[in-house]
Design a protein around this motif. Structure first.
Motif, PDB file in Angstrom:
ATOM      1  N   GLN A 127       2.547   8.108   0.216  1.00 34.79           N
ATOM      2  CA  GLN A 127       2.987   9.493   0.192  1.00 34.79           C
ATOM      3  C   GLN A 127       2.395  10.234  -1.000  1.00 34.79           C
ATOM      4  O   GLN A 127       2.140  11.421  -0.926  1.00 34.79           O
ATOM      5  CB  GLN A 127       4.515   9.566   0.149  1.00 34.79           C
ATOM      6  N   GLN A 128       2.210   9.510  -2.128  1.00 38.90           N
ATOM      7  CA  GLN A 128       1.696  10.138  -3.343  1.00 38.90           C
ATOM      8  C   GLN A 128       1.224   9.046  -4.275  1.00 38.90           C
ATOM      9  O   GLN A 128       1.850   7.993  -4.377  1.00 38.90           O
ATOM     10  CB  GLN A 128       2.800  10.950  -4.012  1.00 38.90           C
ATOM     11  N   TYR A 129       0.105   9.285  -4.944  1.00 40.28           N
ATOM     12  CA  TYR A 129      -0.282   8.390  -6.028  1.00 40.28           C
ATOM     13  C   TYR A 129      -1.027   9.170  -7.091  1.00 40.28           C
ATOM     14  O   TYR A 129      -1.545  10.246  -6.847  1.00 40.28           O
ATOM     15  CB  TYR A 129      -1.067   7.174  -5.541  1.00 40.28           C
ATOM     16  N   SER A 130      -1.017   8.617  -8.297  1.00 39.78           N
ATOM     17  CA  SER A 130      -1.684   9.284  -9.418  1.00 39.78           C
ATOM     18  C   SER A 130      -2.139   8.236 -10.415  1.00 39.78           C
ATOM     19  O   SER A 130      -1.760   7.071 -10.340  1.00 39.78           O
ATOM     20  CB  SER A 130      -0.726  10.275 -10.093  1.00 39.78           C
ATOM     21  N   ILE A 172       6.021   2.141  -6.650  1.00 44.19           N
ATOM     22  CA  ILE A 172       5.533   1.077  -7.526  1.00 44.19           C
ATOM     23  C   ILE A 172       4.641   1.640  -8.627  1.00 44.19           C
ATOM     24  O   ILE A 172       4.080   2.722  -8.490  1.00 44.19           O
ATOM     25  CB  ILE A 172       4.739   0.005  -6.746  1.00 44.19           C
ATOM     26  N   GLU A 173       4.563   0.902  -9.706  1.00 43.16           N
ATOM     27  CA  GLU A 173       3.599   1.156 -10.773  1.00 43.16           C
ATOM     28  C   GLU A 173       2.868  -0.147 -11.018  1.00 43.16           C
ATOM     29  O   GLU A 173       3.478  -1.223 -11.042  1.00 43.16           O
ATOM     30  CB  GLU A 173       4.294   1.593 -12.058  1.00 43.16           C
ATOM     31  N   PHE A 174       1.553  -0.040 -11.172  1.00 45.06           N
ATOM     32  CA  PHE A 174       0.758  -1.223 -11.471  1.00 45.06           C
ATOM     33  C   PHE A 174      -0.478  -0.803 -12.260  1.00 45.06           C
ATOM     34  O   PHE A 174      -0.912   0.337 -12.200  1.00 45.06           O
ATOM     35  CB  PHE A 174       0.356  -1.969 -10.189  1.00 45.06           C
ATOM     36  N   LYS A 175      -0.996  -1.735 -13.039  1.00 45.97           N
ATOM     37  CA  LYS A 175      -2.182  -1.490 -13.855  1.00 45.97           C
ATOM     38  C   LYS A 175      -3.411  -1.942 -13.083  1.00 45.97           C
ATOM     39  O   LYS A 175      -3.362  -2.887 -12.307  1.00 45.97           O
ATOM     40  CB  LYS A 175      -2.078  -2.246 -15.169  1.00 45.97           C
ATOM     41  N   LEU A 201      -6.864   2.267  -1.767  1.00 45.80           N
ATOM     42  CA  LEU A 201      -5.854   3.330  -1.732  1.00 45.80           C
ATOM     43  C   LEU A 201      -6.285   4.504  -0.857  1.00 45.80           C
ATOM     44  O   LEU A 201      -5.453   5.141  -0.208  1.00 45.80           O
ATOM     45  CB  LEU A 201      -5.528   3.810  -3.137  1.00 45.80           C
ATOM     46  N   TYR A 202      -7.579   4.800  -0.815  1.00 45.14           N
ATOM     47  CA  TYR A 202      -8.062   5.899   0.025  1.00 45.14           C
ATOM     48  C   TYR A 202      -7.866   5.631   1.509  1.00 45.14           C
ATOM     49  O   TYR A 202      -7.871   6.556   2.313  1.00 45.14           O
ATOM     50  CB  TYR A 202      -9.535   6.205  -0.251  1.00 45.14           C
ATOM     51  N   GLU A 203      -7.659   4.370   1.904  1.00 41.87           N
ATOM     52  CA  GLU A 203      -7.376   4.071   3.309  1.00 41.87           C
ATOM     53  C   GLU A 203      -6.083   4.738   3.755  1.00 41.87           C
ATOM     54  O   GLU A 203      -5.940   5.139   4.903  1.00 41.87           O
ATOM     55  CB  GLU A 203      -7.303   2.565   3.540  1.00 41.87           C
ATOM     56  N   GLY A 204      -5.090   4.808   2.837  1.00 49.88           N
ATOM     57  CA  GLY A 204      -3.873   5.567   3.098  1.00 49.88           C
ATOM     58  C   GLY A 204      -2.770   4.854   3.851  1.00 49.88           C
ATOM     59  O   GLY A 204      -1.599   5.048   3.570  1.00 49.88           O
TER      60      GLY A 204
END
Length: 76
Positions: A63-66, A26-29, A42-45
């Motif tokens: 699995q991955q985020y940026s 997914i992509e979100f603002k 997000l840090y909860e994972g």
């Protein structure tokens, strides 16, 4: 889409099955106001994920985020 009970307004979403598991990209603002809450989430994972439009509810792991912005606390 919901991560835990936090609703995310998705800009783009790609779904696939990998070894009978759902993989959703997914992509979100994120606004400056929501930055801290979203990054903390997000840090909860690992999350309870719900995609109402697809009738999906499952436990999932990032699995991955940026991000394209290094600090949303600073006005730009």
């Amino acid at each position: 889409m919901f991560l835990n009970e936090k609703i995310l307004k998705i800009n783009s979403q790609v779904e696939e099955l990998v070894n009978k598991l759902h993989k959703i990209s997914i992509e979100f603002k994120v606004s400056r106001e929501d930055y801290h809450d979203v990054t903390t989430l997000l840090y909860e994972g690992t999350f309870d994920i719900r995609v109402n439009e697809k009738g999906l509810t499952f436990r999932g792991t990032i699995q991955q985020y940026s991000t394209s912005v290094t600090n949303l606390y600073i006005k730009g």
